[in-house]
Design a protein around this motif. Sequence first.
Motif, PDB file in Angstrom:
ATOM      1  N   GLN A  97      -2.376   1.547  -3.846  1.00 40.55           N
ATOM      2  CA  GLN A  97      -2.416   0.348  -3.165  1.00 40.55           C
ATOM      3  C   GLN A  97      -1.928  -0.790  -4.102  1.00 40.55           C
ATOM      4  N   ALA A  98      -2.503  -0.486  -5.277  1.00 35.29           N
ATOM      5  CA  ALA A  98      -2.405  -1.717  -6.380  1.00 35.29           C
ATOM      6  C   ALA A  98      -0.935  -1.989  -6.530  1.00 35.29           C
ATOM      7  N   ASN A  99       0.153  -1.067  -6.311  1.00 32.00           N
ATOM      8  CA  ASN A  99       1.544  -1.122  -6.467  1.00 32.00           C
ATOM      9  C   ASN A  99       2.276  -1.299  -5.038  1.00 32.00           C
ATOM     10  N   HIS A 100       1.392  -1.539  -4.096  1.00 27.56           N
ATOM     11  CA  HIS A 100       2.037  -1.813  -2.652  1.00 27.56           C
ATOM     12  C   HIS A 100       2.679  -3.227  -2.804  1.00 27.56           C
ATOM     13  N   SER A 101       4.002  -3.335  -1.734  1.00 29.40           N
ATOM     14  CA  SER A 101       4.448  -4.683  -1.792  1.00 29.40           C
ATOM     15  C   SER A 101       3.646  -5.687  -0.997  1.00 29.40           C
ATOM     16  N   PRO A 102       3.683  -6.846  -1.413  1.00 28.41           N
ATOM     17  CA  PRO A 102       3.008  -7.775  -0.709  1.00 28.41           C
ATOM     18  C   PRO A 102       3.337  -8.078   0.932  1.00 28.41           C
ATOM     19  N   PHE A 107      -2.577  -0.041   6.739  1.00 28.55           N
ATOM     20  CA  PHE A 107      -3.297   0.993   5.939  1.00 28.55           C
ATOM     21  C   PHE A 107      -3.840   0.375   4.685  1.00 28.55           C
ATOM     22  N   ILE A 108      -3.914  -0.945   4.702  1.00 31.11           N
ATOM     23  CA  ILE A 108      -4.350  -1.557   3.198  1.00 31.11           C
ATOM     24  C   ILE A 108      -5.488  -2.450   3.707  1.00 31.11           C
ATOM     25  N   ARG A 109      -6.583  -2.353   2.975  1.00 29.75           N
ATOM     26  CA  ARG A 109      -7.929  -3.034   3.304  1.00 29.75           C
ATOM     27  C   ARG A 109      -7.501  -4.644   3.013  1.00 29.75           C
TER      28      ARG A 109
END
Length: 433
Positions: A97-102, A107-109
Amino acid sequence: MILRGLRLYSMLLREWERIQGKDWFQRLPESSFELERKRPWILLSVVMALLRNQVPEQPPLKLKIITLDKPRELIEMPLESHLIHGCLRQMLEASIQANHSPFVHSFIRGRSVKTAFEQIRGRLKRYRKKTKQKNRALFVLRADIKKCGESIPVHPRSPLWSLLKPHLPDPKLWPIESFLTRSLRPDLEWKGTPGAFQLLYGIPTGSPLQPLMLNLYLSELDRYFEDELKKEPHALYCRYGDDFFFAHPDQARFEEIKAGFFAKVRELELETRPEKIQSFRWSGSGYQGRASVEFLGYELHFNGALRINRKKQALLLKHLKRIAKRTFEVLSDLPLEERITEVKKGLERAYGIKQADHARRGRHPYLDKVLSLANDRGQLLELDHEVLKIVAELASGQKGPRAFRRFRKRTLLQTHRIPSLVGYRNRKEEENS
């Protein structure tokens, strides 16, 4: 070894607490009391299996069809397998999740449908502010992946494994690679068909790992669109699950990006759903194009107004009409005024008015969408009109606008206190301010 076992036990305990409220957990053969009594031993057995690098012996996973708002496929997982999947998710989640696109909101807190629309509307507002009105138009691509979770390749040559590799923990600390392979490529038994088979495509729906892997696998497409957003500040991009929204002010460049998107989807061994693909010109007037974009069950207008789509609105009105009609007919022995009062109480319960926050969770999901996120006052007025017409028709015995001759809107609102969605929204805004 002891420290690792304690950390595993803590992860498994968190996963147990997360899933014990799920419907499938309540349907397990053992009672809640028996499961709670056996919980320490179940968790310890899973911990020992993980420490020995041995997957517990489990019956094959079973595939069944369930129906929510549409038919879906769900994997019915044994409890121990679900706990292992949840433990693996916790080990990988922070790094992935640290590397997910903004621009990804699923499914992201801390991210949701609400944050997705806030981002789109914010960028859309800046575009309208900086662009002359006669040039205001965007070319939109709406697409989603066909059964994305069930289509992600998990065979040995799948791109998923190379995407996963940087996020795997230190093998000396957590040797999870073999567990992960077994979890993402399990042996399945198709209900009613003898024998088991190994998955080459698809991550089990119902596994805690599927949302995490879906976001990771589609990150290649996120980067593709992000590169264009760096070049063109007025372009828009958003993804929620496997639903894609992209808009660009230049038609020629838009067509190039659209073609590249479909090529990348094929490279990832996925398919888009042809019936869901939309490509059109979007402007405020709808001249030579459309005035609104449908995304995630909402209609987004060029000025930022948001409303649930017509189909969901019709289903919501049908639900409210059923409540009013059933109440009116069941209480046929009561005087008319008392029957209207009972209809009013039924609608208040349906709207969640005068109820605690936890009780409002039982509210119809489409009504919840209207009250929580949709900001189009015109839709609230339209819904109020239709609900008042339903009550007037039941009370007068007339159909259509003629019902208002005897029971006018003002009388229903002020004398009979029929709840109004506009009034409810206004009160909530006053309380929040």
